[in-house]
Design a protein around this motif. Structure first.
Motif, PDB file in Angstrom:
ATOM      1  N   MET A 259       1.014  -1.924  -0.125  1.00 31.42           N
ATOM      2  CA  MET A 259       0.016   0.228  -0.011  1.00 31.42           C
ATOM      3  C   MET A 259       0.988   1.165   0.286  1.00 31.42           C
ATOM      4  N   THR A 260       0.371   2.369  -1.051  1.00 32.99           N
ATOM      5  CA  THR A 260       1.904   3.408  -1.122  1.00 32.99           C
ATOM      6  C   THR A 260       0.090   4.517  -0.742  1.00 32.99           C
ATOM      7  N   ALA A 261       1.278   5.900  -0.467  1.00 32.78           N
ATOM      8  CA  ALA A 261       0.792   6.931   0.066  1.00 32.78           C
ATOM      9  C   ALA A 261       0.149   7.456  -0.269  1.00 32.78           C
ATOM     10  N   HIS A 262       0.161   7.357  -1.925  1.00 33.90           N
ATOM     11  CA  HIS A 262      -0.542   7.398  -3.239  1.00 33.90           C
ATOM     12  C   HIS A 262      -1.235   6.682  -3.778  1.00 33.90           C
ATOM     13  N   ASP A 263      -2.349   5.861  -3.359  1.00 33.98           N
ATOM     14  CA  ASP A 263      -3.027   4.055  -4.275  1.00 33.98           C
ATOM     15  C   ASP A 263      -3.764   4.581  -4.666  1.00 33.98           C
ATOM     16  N   ILE A 264      -3.187   4.982  -5.896  1.00 37.47           N
ATOM     17  CA  ILE A 264      -4.675   4.612  -6.754  1.00 37.47           C
ATOM     18  C   ILE A 264      -5.937   3.969  -7.770  1.00 37.47           C
ATOM     19  N   TRP A 265      -5.355   2.870  -6.771  1.00 33.72           N
ATOM     20  CA  TRP A 265      -6.586   2.027  -7.563  1.00 33.72           C
ATOM     21  C   TRP A 265      -7.803   2.249  -5.728  1.00 33.72           C
ATOM     22  N   ALA A 266      -7.258   2.742  -4.817  1.00 33.58           N
ATOM     23  CA  ALA A 266      -8.252   3.063  -4.197  1.00 33.58           C
ATOM     24  C   ALA A 266      -9.899   3.133  -3.915  1.00 33.58           C
ATOM     25  N   PRO A 267     -10.227   4.380  -5.040  1.00 33.51           N
ATOM     26  CA  PRO A 267     -11.453   4.432  -5.518  1.00 33.51           C
ATOM     27  C   PRO A 267     -11.727   2.954  -6.356  1.00 33.51           C
ATOM     28  N   LEU A 268     -11.488   2.420  -7.150  1.00 31.76           N
ATOM     29  CA  LEU A 268     -11.681   0.991  -7.767  1.00 31.76           C
ATOM     30  C   LEU A 268     -12.392   0.048  -6.239  1.00 31.76           C
ATOM     31  N   ARG A 269     -11.413  -0.035  -5.642  1.00 29.92           N
ATOM     32  CA  ARG A 269     -11.561  -0.882  -4.267  1.00 29.92           C
ATOM     33  C   ARG A 269     -12.705  -0.208  -3.355  1.00 29.92           C
ATOM     34  N   HIS A 270     -12.838   0.754  -3.222  1.00 34.42           N
ATOM     35  CA  HIS A 270     -13.810   0.911  -2.002  1.00 34.42           C
ATOM     36  C   HIS A 270     -14.982   1.318  -3.229  1.00 34.42           C
ATOM     37  N   GLU A 271     -15.172   1.501  -4.743  1.00 32.34           N
ATOM     38  CA  GLU A 271     -17.417   1.384  -5.378  1.00 32.34           C
ATOM     39  C   GLU A 271     -17.104  -0.693  -5.142  1.00 32.34           C
ATOM     40  N   LEU A 272     -15.632  -1.837  -5.070  1.00 32.08           N
ATOM     41  CA  LEU A 272     -15.836  -3.415  -4.626  1.00 32.08           C
ATOM     42  C   LEU A 272     -16.837  -2.991  -3.170  1.00 32.08           C
ATOM     43  N   ASP A 273     -15.826  -2.262  -2.546  1.00 32.45           N
ATOM     44  CA  ASP A 273     -16.523  -2.706  -1.308  1.00 32.45           C
ATOM     45  C   ASP A 273     -18.081  -2.233  -1.372  1.00 32.45           C
ATOM     46  N   ARG A 274     -18.305  -1.651  -1.749  1.00 31.01           N
ATOM     47  CA  ARG A 274     -20.044  -0.874  -1.789  1.00 31.01           C
ATOM     48  C   ARG A 274     -20.710  -2.039  -2.124  1.00 31.01           C
ATOM     49  N   TRP A 275     -20.751  -2.330  -3.533  1.00 26.74           N
ATOM     50  CA  TRP A 275     -21.145  -3.822  -4.264  1.00 26.74           C
ATOM     51  C   TRP A 275     -21.415  -4.505  -3.143  1.00 26.74           C
ATOM     52  N   GLN A 276     -20.054  -5.004  -2.195  1.00 32.05           N
ATOM     53  CA  GLN A 276     -19.955  -6.651  -1.693  1.00 32.05           C
ATOM     54  C   GLN A 276     -20.976  -6.202  -0.319  1.00 32.05           C
ATOM     55  N   THR A 277     -21.030  -5.023   0.593  1.00 32.17           N
ATOM     56  CA  THR A 277     -22.115  -4.284   0.858  1.00 32.17           C
ATOM     57  C   THR A 277     -23.230  -4.882   0.828  1.00 32.17           C
ATOM     58  N   ALA A 278     -23.715  -4.002  -0.579  1.00 35.92           N
ATOM     59  CA  ALA A 278     -24.964  -4.225  -1.294  1.00 35.92           C
ATOM     60  C   ALA A 278     -25.539  -5.945  -1.362  1.00 35.92           C
ATOM     61  N   GLY A 279     -24.464  -6.698  -1.291  1.00 41.81           N
ATOM     62  CA  GLY A 279     -24.655  -7.921  -1.806  1.00 41.81           C
ATOM     63  C   GLY A 279     -24.190  -8.493  -3.581  1.00 41.81           C
TER      64      GLY A 279
END
Ligand code: ZN
Length: 250
Positions: free
Chosen positions: A1-21
Motif C-alpha cells: 500500500m502506497t501513500a498515493h494509492d491510485i487503486w483506492a477508488p476501485l476498492r471503495h466502489e467494490l466494497d460498496r458492491w460487496q456491502t450491498a451483496g
C-alpha cells in the motif's frame, strides 16, 4: 500500500458492491492476435497466473497453425472472429472500417463466412461464434444477417444498444489511447473509467464490464495496469471474471 494509492477508488466502489451483496462480472477481450509473439506470451502468462478467462479476437486471413498450436494448452483462452483481414475499406476522411457499407453486403458476409471456417478448423472448441469487428465498427444493415452466417454474438465498444437484432457482449474500457500519441492511457484515468462503469451498473446490474486490450501495442504502463487490475479484482469478493462463452450462455 502506497501513500498515493491510485487503486483506492476501485476498492471503495467494490466494497460498496460487496456491502450491498452484489457481484460485478468482468470479461477480458484482446484484439488482433495472429501468431505467437513475446507480447502474446506475456498476455497468456498474466491471464493464466490470475486465472482470468481471455477472449482473443483473431484475424482469420493472417493466422494459422502456430497460434492454434500455442493456444492448445492455454485453457483460459477462447477465440473470436476479428473480421477477415483487418483491411480498411473506408475513405481517408472516414473512420476506419472493414465491415462498413463500402462493399456489397454479400461480399462482406462471404469474407466472414470464410473467416469462420478457418477459425473453426484451427481452434475447434476454443472458437466461440462471436464477431469482433475491426475498429469496433460494422454496417448496421449487416447485423441482422450475422446469425444466418453462423455468428450468434457481436462484440463492439460502448454500452450495448437495447434494440440490437443480435446478442451483444460489448467492451467498455479500452486501455489504449488511439488518438494522437499512441500508448496506454494514464492509470488513474482508466481506474476512474472502471469505477464509472461500476457505478452505472450498481442499481440495475446491467451488462458485464468488458475490458479491451491490444497486446501487440502495449507499453509498460499498459501491462502494469492490466496486471494490477487483475490482482485488485481477483482479490475482491464483489468482482468475478467470466468467460465470454459463459456470459453469452447466461
Ligand atoms: Zn483490431
Amino acid at each position: 500500500m502506497t501513500a498515493h494509492d491510485i487503486w483506492a477508488p476501485l476498492r471503495h466502489e467494490l466494497d460498496r458492491w460487496q456491502t450491498a451483496g452484489k457481484t460485478v462480472r468482468f470479461w477480458l477481450r484482446d484484439d488482433d492476435a495472429i501468431e505467437p509473439t513475446s507480447a502474446l506470451e506475456q498476455l497468456l502468462k498474466l491471464t493464466a497466473d490470475a486465472k482470468v478467462p481471455l477472449t482473443l479476437a483473431v484475424i482469420p486471413a493472417s493466422t494459422g497453425e502456430p497460434l492454434a498450436a500455442r493456444l492448445g494448452d492455454a485453457q483460459q483462452v477462447l477465440v473470436a472472429l476479428h473480421g477477415w483481414s483487418h483491411t480498411n475499406h473506408a475513405g481517408p476522411e472516414e473512420k476506419k472500417q472493414e465491415l462498413g457499407a463500402h462493399r456489397p453486403p454479400e461480399v462482406v458476409l462471404g469474407e466472414l463466412r470464410d473467416g469462420l471456417a478457418i477459425l473453426r478448423r484451427l481452434f475447434g472448441p476454443r472458437f466461440i461464434s462471436m464477431l469482433v469487428p475491426p475498429w469496433n465498427r460494422i454496417n448496421g444493415a449487416l447485423i441482422a444477417k450475422l446469425p444466418a452466417v453462423g455468428l450468434e454474438t457481436l462484440s463492439v465498444y460502448g454500452a450495448a444498444k437495447a434494440d440490437s437484432p443480435i446478442r451483444l457482449l460489448n467492451t467498455h474500457v479500452d486501455i489504449m489511447n488511439w488518438h494522437g500519441v499512441r500508448g496506454s492511457r494514464p492509470q488513474d484515468e482508466l481506474i476512474a473509467d472502471v469505477v464509472r462503469e461500476l457505478r452505472a451498473r450498481f442499481d440495475d446490474d446491467g451488462e458485464p464490464i468488458g475490458i479491451l486490450t491490444h497486446h501487440l501495442v502495449h507499453d509498460e504502463n499498459a501491462w502494469a495496469f492490466l496486471s494490477d487490475l487483475l490482482i485488485e479484482t481477483r482479490a475482491h469478493p464483489a468482482a468475478t471474471w467470466t468467460s465470454s462463452e459463459a456470459l453469452v450462455e447466461a
